[in-house]
Design an enzyme around this catalytic site. Structure first.
Site, PDB file in Angstrom:
ATOM      1  CG  ASN A   1      -1.977  -1.001   1.199  1.00  0.00           C
ATOM      2  OD1 ASN A   1      -2.658  -1.131   0.204  1.00  0.00           O
ATOM      3  ND2 ASN A   1      -2.109  -1.764   2.252  1.00  0.00           N
TER       4      ASN A   1
ATOM      5  CG  HIS B   1      -4.356  19.782   1.019  1.00  0.00           C
ATOM      6  ND1 HIS B   1      -4.261  19.124  -0.176  1.00  0.00           N
ATOM      7  CD2 HIS B   1      -3.797  18.961   1.941  1.00  0.00           C
ATOM      8  CE1 HIS B   1      -3.677  17.943   0.012  1.00  0.00           C
ATOM      9  NE2 HIS B   1      -3.393  17.826   1.283  1.00  0.00           N
TER      10      HIS B   1
ATOM     11  CD  GLU C   1       0.741  15.455  -1.026  1.00  0.00           C
ATOM     12  OE1 GLU C   1      -0.069  14.953  -0.253  1.00  0.00           O
ATOM     13  OE2 GLU C   1       1.984  15.294  -0.911  1.00  0.00           O
TER      14      GLU C   1
ATOM     15  CG  HIS D   1      -2.012  13.928   6.573  1.00  0.00           C
ATOM     16  ND1 HIS D   1      -2.978  12.995   6.339  1.00  0.00           N
ATOM     17  CD2 HIS D   1      -2.499  14.753   7.534  1.00  0.00           C
ATOM     18  CE1 HIS D   1      -4.026  13.244   7.117  1.00  0.00           C
ATOM     19  NE2 HIS D   1      -3.764  14.313   7.849  1.00  0.00           N
ATOM     20  CD  GLU D   2       1.346  11.567   3.526  1.00  0.00           C
ATOM     21  OE1 GLU D   2       0.298  10.948   3.749  1.00  0.00           O
ATOM     22  OE2 GLU D   2       1.359  12.755   3.135  1.00  0.00           O
TER      23      GLU D   2
ATOM     24  CD  GLU E   1      -1.782  10.130   7.111  1.00  0.00           C
ATOM     25  OE1 GLU E   1      -2.762   9.684   6.516  1.00  0.00           O
ATOM     26  OE2 GLU E   1      -0.732  10.461   6.522  1.00  0.00           O
TER      27      GLU E   1
ATOM     28  CD  GLU F   1      -4.736   8.379   3.814  1.00  0.00           C
ATOM     29  OE1 GLU F   1      -5.159   9.543   3.783  1.00  0.00           O
ATOM     30  OE2 GLU F   1      -3.563   8.071   3.573  1.00  0.00           O
TER      31      GLU F   1
HETATM   32  C1  NOJ Z   1      -2.232  11.462   1.877  1.00  0.00           C
HETATM   33  C2  NOJ Z   1      -2.978  12.044   3.022  1.00  0.00           C
HETATM   34  O1  NOJ Z   1      -2.905  11.228   4.156  1.00  0.00           O
HETATM   35  C3  NOJ Z   1      -4.416  12.221   2.580  1.00  0.00           C
HETATM   36  O2  NOJ Z   1      -5.210  12.633   3.668  1.00  0.00           O
HETATM   37  C4  NOJ Z   1      -4.468  13.196   1.458  1.00  0.00           C
HETATM   38  O3  NOJ Z   1      -5.791  13.277   0.995  1.00  0.00           O
HETATM   39  C5  NOJ Z   1      -3.576  12.755   0.301  1.00  0.00           C
HETATM   40  N1  NOJ Z   1      -2.280  12.390   0.770  1.00  0.00           N
HETATM   41  C6  NOJ Z   1      -3.426  13.853  -0.724  1.00  0.00           C
HETATM   42  O4  NOJ Z   1      -2.641  14.884  -0.192  1.00  0.00           O
END
Ligand code: NOJ
Ligand code: CA
Length: 705
Positions: free
Chosen positions: A197, A415, A417, A485-486, A504, A510
């Site tokens: 995963n 957000h 990313e 996250h990560e 996270e 998720e």
């Molecule tokens: C992984 C994150 O844990 C998740 O919450 C997010 O939606 C996606 N990455 C996209 O950034």
């Protein structure tokens, strides 16, 4: 802020004491339960032991370092002098599981010097608490050592029992693993090397990540972790399954042949061992935050704990997408007519979330997929320069959405990313945070999916520890709070930088939407509560009502009952809690939605009423502003009956209790939606039996009458 501090310091100057086996250097916790011994072996090797209730819990365990640029710190030391200190303060959390935190320890500081050339210095500071021990190394300023390149830290934790251990592998790139429950002697982290995963994973050793929690035959509970991880690399613990010994194994980098580089003076993070008689006390232990420095950024009242909804679950279900369907032409993102019409972050969709949130006492809306770059997000080697943190897709109007939110009293959550392309993100941060400040946005969810760029770095190495920490410090200047996250693991730095609100760093909700291994099993969260949650707040994103979501994914589902999804708002702590499901799924279920509407997010007090690691846990929390209480109870795959005594409630006060419980024949797989709601009056002398189904739970709101 009320802070009480008492410090008593005693200096014991013992110039050039020779190693003396008979002399023991000790510190004892304030109630005398936990005792620490330090000494040097005949060869001058530093070691320590920890006793609890007169039993040896950590047996002779050696301490030291190996360096690339200089001889190891492992032997030939003498004790130059020692200092002891008693410290007692009560500090306040600006937001948290409780308001007042007692920080009461006895400190032993040992100052070592090599008795042979180059006669370098090393200090070790131990803090002994009623609920455990923390220690760290200090490299003081000195003439013959200016900089160290640490190739390994050798901190041992030599255990005296073959504990039942709850662990995830010592992955250098991600914590998103299921927990294994085995004896210490049976830990085999390497069997998780090929994981289906994960967008990034690297497990080089039979090691575990922390917090790692253990339960002894005699009922003792231990959890190993670290506190105040700053300018250093993350520590995994290598497992010697024969000797029952854990030893620090730092995360490295492919770009350097050392793991940590520091100029002197500096100190390492704290190595921490929580020790309690039972599982609930692990959760209420404040050892990790107490080992961190006080708030360095001042007032953070611009951040308000809140519930939030968002354009999120729909992407994980495949209902909509992050990307719009743009093309990169000569380094520019262009709308070339290839839009596929599934884009989730549209002005209209976000307004719908704002309407829903405003109606249901939810203050935030997270919007993912609002900015250009998502077409080349995952699976691309070259991700630098792809994401942009200020440019919206054509169907998303920032001003319109922000103004609409303002009218309705709902904030947008930003957000970012980064896709782990750290140079691009670092370069753009000032502009991106300034944009947020312009719009009055005070929190951002950051993301680091994929292998770290620059190549060769890992998520948990010194390079990334510094990236995560400087991001938090920089964000504070723009009154921005971070939910990563990560991430790097939480190590209590929220005390020092309270704009570190959540993260996270575990297998979150998720995974239930798309994991190829059946998602998170019912035992996952009853383990997480006693492992990952000891490190700090978790952005787990609970509240999925449409448990099976067959309309979107036949192969996946949430593996709990609906009642457990409600209970998670209390059990899993975070100052931001998502109501993660789709608006239409909530609107179809107004009765359970009432609990999400009512439940608090900021607590004056937390009581862990019962629990066993991996089996079940019941937590009650008192909301700061209202004094209302909320209770959550969850179980693993086994049904249970749990007696709850409400003696924690205020005296002379009755509460209207709305109980959301598993219905008859509820079951996480066969009948997850069976829910019963009952309203009764409860006071301090009330008792209740909670009946939890397999994979079930119970949530109670106790509103002052
Ligand atoms: C992984 C994150 O844990 C998740 O919450 C997010 O939606 C996606 N990455 C996209 O950034
Ligand atoms: Ca179990």
């Amino acid at each position: 802020m009320r802070v009480l501090i008492t410090i008593i310091i005693a200096f014991v100057l013992q110039s050039c004491m020779s190693p003396d086996k008979k002399r023991v250097f000790e510190a004892e916790s304030s109630n005398g339960l936990v005792k620490l011994h330090f000494n040097l072996s005949d060869e001058g090797e530093p070691y320590y032991l920890v006793m609890r209730d007169n039993k040896t819990v950590i047996d002779t365990s050696f301490l030291g370092f190996e360096f690339k640029n200089t001889a190891a710190f492992d032997k030939n030391f003498i004790i130059k002098n020692t200092e002891t200190k008693t410290f007692n303060e009560t500090w306040q959390m600006p937001w948290g599981e409780q308001l007042d935190v007692e920080n009461n320890y006895r400190e032993l500081k040992v100052m070592l010097q090599e008795k042979v050339s180059p006669e370098r210095f090393l200090n070790i500071v131990f803090r002994v608490y009623d609920d455990g021990v923390g220690f760290r190394y200090e490299f003081p300023e000195q003439a013959r050592l200016k900089e160290v390149e640490i190739t390994e830290e050798h901190t041992q934790f030599n255990l005296t029992q073959d504990y039942k251990t709850f662990w995830i592998p010592g992955d250098w790139d991600i914590y998103e693993h299921l927990y294994s429950t085995t004896k210490l002697s049976e830990i085999d982290a390497l069997k998780y090397v090929d994981h289906v995963n994960l967008a990034q994973t690297y497990i080089p050793e039979n090691a575990v990540n922390t917090p790692v929690t253990m339960v002894g035959d005699d009922g003792i509970h231990l959890s190993f972790h670290e506190a105040a991880l700053v300018d250093y690399s993350g520590m995994t613990l290598k497992v010697d399954t024969e000797k029952l010994c854990l030893e620090s194994h730092l995360v490295g980098s492919q770009n350097t042949d050392y793991k940590v580089k520091r100029s002197l003076p500096f100190h390492t993070p704290w190595r921490a061992i929580q020790m309690t008689d039972n599982a609930p006390d692990l959760i209420t232990s404040n050892l990790i935050v107490n080992l961190n420095d006080p708030n360095k950024i001042g007032d953070v009242s611009w951040f308000k704990p809140m519930k939030y909804t968002g354009v999120w679950w729909e992407m994980h279900l495949g209902k909509s997408s992050w990307d719009y369907g743009m093309e990169m032409v000569d380094g520019q993102w262009l709308d070339t007519g290839k839009a596929h019409g599934k884009h989730g972050a549209t002005t209209e969709n976000v307004k719908n979330f704002i309407d829903f949130s405003a109606k249901h006492n939810i203050k935030g809306v997270l919007v993912e997929g609002w900015n250009t770059g998502w077409e080349r997000w995952i699976g691309f080697e070259d991700r630098e320069g792809v994401f942009d943190f200020v440019t919206t897709y054509p169907d998303y109007d920032f001003d319109e959405v922000i103004n609409y939110g303002k009218e309705k009293g709902v904030d947008i959550i930003m957000h970012h990313e980064s896709s782990a392309a750290t140079e691009t993100y670092t370069k753009q941060q000032d502009t991106a945070f300034a944009l947020m400040q312009h719009y009055g946005i005070h929190s951002v969810k950051t993301g680091y999916v994929g292998k770290i760029l620059p190549k060769g770095e890992y998520h948990h190495g010194q390079y990334m520890v510094n990236h995560y920490n400087t991001t938090v410090e920089k964000a504070a200047k723009y009154e921005v709070a971070i939910n990563a996250h990560e991430p790097i693991k939480a190590t209590g730095l929220r005390r020092t930088y309270p704009n570190t609100i959540s993260r996270e760093g575990l297998r979150g909700q998720e995974f239930n939407a798309w994991a190829q291994d059946g998602g998170n099993p019912p035992e996952h969260l009853p383990i997480v509560a006693f492992t990952r949650m000891l490190a700090g707040p978790i952005d787990f994103t609970p509240g999925i009502f449409n448990i099976k979501f067959d309309e979107y994914k036949k192969e996946n589902q949430v593996n709990t009952t609906l009642a457990q999804q409600l209970a998670l708002y209390v059990v899993i702590y975070s100052p931001i809690q998502m109501a993660a499901d789709l608006v239409e799924h909530y609107e179809a279920n107004p009765e359970p939605l009432q609990f999400i509407k009512d439940v608090g997010v900021d607590w004056e007090m937390t009581k862990v009423l019962n629990g066993e690691v991996g089996d079940y846990v019941t937590i009650a929390r008192k909301e700061r502003l209202t004094g209302n209480w909320f209770l959550g109870s969850i179980t693993d795959e086994n049904a249970r009956e749990l007696e709850v005594d409400f003696d924690f409630l205020d005296a002379n006060q009755t509460y209207i209790a709305t109980i959301y419980k598993d219905g008859n024949n509820a079951h996480w797989n066969d009948n997850p939606l069976a829910l019963e709601i009952e309203t009764i009056t409860i006071n301090k002398s009330s008792k209740l039996t909670l009946i939890l189904a397999e994979g079930g739970g119970c949530a109670i709101s106790l509103i002052k009458n």
